[in-house]
Write a protein that holds these residues in place. Structure first.
Motif, PDB file in Angstrom:
ATOM      1  N   GLU A 149      28.143   9.022  -5.947  1.00 47.60           N
ATOM      2  CA  GLU A 149      28.690  10.187  -6.643  1.00 47.60           C
ATOM      3  C   GLU A 149      29.394   9.765  -7.934  1.00 47.60           C
ATOM      4  O   GLU A 149      29.283  10.444  -8.965  1.00 47.60           O
ATOM      5  N   ILE A 150      30.114   8.651  -7.881  1.00 49.13           N
ATOM      6  CA  ILE A 150      30.787   8.130  -9.078  1.00 49.13           C
ATOM      7  C   ILE A 150      29.760   7.814 -10.161  1.00 49.13           C
ATOM      8  O   ILE A 150      29.933   8.170 -11.334  1.00 49.13           O
ATOM      9  N   LEU A 156      25.659   8.005 -16.499  1.00 45.83           N
ATOM     10  CA  LEU A 156      24.837   8.572 -17.574  1.00 45.83           C
ATOM     11  C   LEU A 156      25.688   9.148 -18.709  1.00 45.83           C
ATOM     12  O   LEU A 156      25.374   8.911 -19.879  1.00 45.83           O
ATOM     13  N   PRO A 157      26.767   9.872 -18.400  1.00 42.66           N
ATOM     14  CA  PRO A 157      27.623  10.331 -19.499  1.00 42.66           C
ATOM     15  C   PRO A 157      28.177   9.175 -20.340  1.00 42.66           C
ATOM     16  O   PRO A 157      28.302   9.296 -21.559  1.00 42.66           O
ATOM     17  N   ASN A 174      27.608  -7.395  -6.102  1.00 42.89           N
ATOM     18  CA  ASN A 174      26.886  -7.311  -4.837  1.00 42.89           C
ATOM     19  C   ASN A 174      27.730  -6.779  -3.685  1.00 42.89           C
ATOM     20  O   ASN A 174      27.503  -7.141  -2.530  1.00 42.89           O
ATOM     21  N   ASP A 175      28.695  -5.940  -3.999  1.00 42.41           N
ATOM     22  CA  ASP A 175      29.433  -5.253  -2.942  1.00 42.41           C
ATOM     23  C   ASP A 175      28.422  -4.519  -2.049  1.00 42.41           C
ATOM     24  O   ASP A 175      27.441  -3.955  -2.547  1.00 42.41           O
ATOM     25  N   PRO A 176      28.637  -4.508  -0.730  1.00 44.78           N
ATOM     26  CA  PRO A 176      27.681  -3.841   0.169  1.00 44.78           C
ATOM     27  C   PRO A 176      27.381  -2.390  -0.203  1.00 44.78           C
ATOM     28  O   PRO A 176      26.271  -1.911   0.010  1.00 44.78           O
ATOM     29  N   LYS A 177      28.368  -1.696  -0.775  1.00 43.07           N
ATOM     30  CA  LYS A 177      28.139  -0.309  -1.191  1.00 43.07           C
ATOM     31  C   LYS A 177      27.139  -0.248  -2.333  1.00 43.07           C
ATOM     32  O   LYS A 177      26.389   0.716  -2.479  1.00 43.07           O
ATOM     33  N   LYS A 184      20.268   1.522  -3.554  1.00 44.54           N
ATOM     34  CA  LYS A 184      19.149   0.964  -4.322  1.00 44.54           C
ATOM     35  C   LYS A 184      18.061   2.007  -4.555  1.00 44.54           C
ATOM     36  O   LYS A 184      17.495   2.112  -5.651  1.00 44.54           O
ATOM     37  N   GLU A 185      17.775   2.789  -3.523  1.00 44.06           N
ATOM     38  CA  GLU A 185      16.757   3.831  -3.648  1.00 44.06           C
ATOM     39  C   GLU A 185      17.199   4.913  -4.620  1.00 44.06           C
ATOM     40  O   GLU A 185      16.398   5.419  -5.421  1.00 44.06           O
ATOM     41  N   TRP A 186      18.493   5.254  -4.575  1.00 46.40           N
ATOM     42  CA  TRP A 186      19.034   6.246  -5.506  1.00 46.40           C
ATOM     43  C   TRP A 186      18.899   5.758  -6.950  1.00 46.40           C
ATOM     44  O   TRP A 186      18.481   6.519  -7.831  1.00 46.40           O
TER      45      TRP A 186
END
Length: 276
Positions: A149-150, A156-157, A174-177, A184-186
């Motif tokens: 969400e962040i 992009l802005p 490489n934080d797990p989040k 990655k898919e997003w």
């Protein structure tokens, strides 16, 4: 004698040196610091660097070798990002070491740290060679959904505001989040190009220097509560001019990555080349 002692153990204090000299029957004067300076040694704060395992060392060296000759315009087209914690009161204490010029990142002269170690706030921010992007406060414990969400609301802005060229590259660690399959898919569906990044390498990210400058300016204003801390962080971030030479073109200092071979083991240290 004292030069040999501090070369072997840079964290030797002046008091320890005095005691060693007295035990050896040497008359102690106030010239200890001057003697060491004549040998090219001075008392400095020990640098904090990531705690590296052999696999991290190899990954950092591989990354440096692969990107060392990348042209400057490639780095100008990268958006760098990270999270950082800013304390309301005080700063973490630092140790001091005796070291020679340009030896600040020798393992003996550093303090190993792990990421994310009164009150404090967590921030997410980004920037490029053209200047700072957005800075936001992360008010809850971040998870993968919040991180996406962040990015959706701010990446992009920031790219548009910074007028990034077509095909710009996004950097995060490489934080797990960050590396979760869903994230990655997003990123793939959004057509973001992501810079492959070696683990345990915050010191190679030029945003670390921007965080350092922000924290210094915030501390100088001495906020007295969390609300003021957040407001001051945003104000000081906004003061960073777009024309400020935040990046010294090869931004994360690949030409500062040093390799030494000792007992058939490769050690690498890196330092950002950001000038703030």
């Amino acid at each position: 004698m004292i030069t040999r002692t501090v070369s072997k153990n840079p964290r030797t204090s002046r008091g320890d040196l005095v005691n060693d000299l007295q035990r050896a029957g040497t008359k102690v004067t106030k010239a200890i610091s001057n003697t060491l300076r004549r040998q090219g040694l001075k008392s400095c704060s020990a640098r904090r660097v990531p705690l590296l395992k052999p696999v991290h060392v190899q990954a950092r060296l591989k990354f440096a070798r692969e990107h060392l000759d990348d042209p400057e315009e490639d780095w100008e087209n990268v958006i760098w990002s990270d999270e950082t914690k800013i304390e309301l009161f005080g700063k973490n204490s630092t140790g001091r070491v005796w070291r020679r010029k340009n030896a600040e990142f020798h393992p003996k002269n550093t303090i190993p740290t792990l990421k994310h170690g009164g009150g404090n706030i967590m921030l997410w921010g980004c920037f490029s060679a053209k200047g700072p992007g957005r800075l936001i406060r992360v008010k809850e414990r971040m998870n993968g959904a919040m991180y996406r969400e962040i990015l959706s609301d701010n990446l992009l802005p920031s790219a548009r505001a910074l007028k990034m060229k077509r095909g710009w590259v996004f950097q995060h660690d490489n934080d797990p989040k960050h590396t979760a399959r869903v994230t990655k898919e997003w990123l793939r569906k959004k057509h973001f190009k992501v810079l492959e990044w070696p683990s345990q390498s915050p010191d190679l990210n030029p945003i670390e220097n921007l965080w350092r400058e922000l924290k210094v300016h915030v501390a100088q204003r001495q906020p007295q509560n969390i609300t003021a801390l957040e407001e001051i962080c945003m104000e000081e971030w906004a003061k960073i001019p777009a024309t400020k030479p935040i990046i010294s073109i090869r931004p994360f200092g690949l030409w500062f990555v040093k390799c030494s071979y000792q007992s058939n083991t490769v050690r690498a240290t890196g330092v950002s080349a950001v000038k703030v």
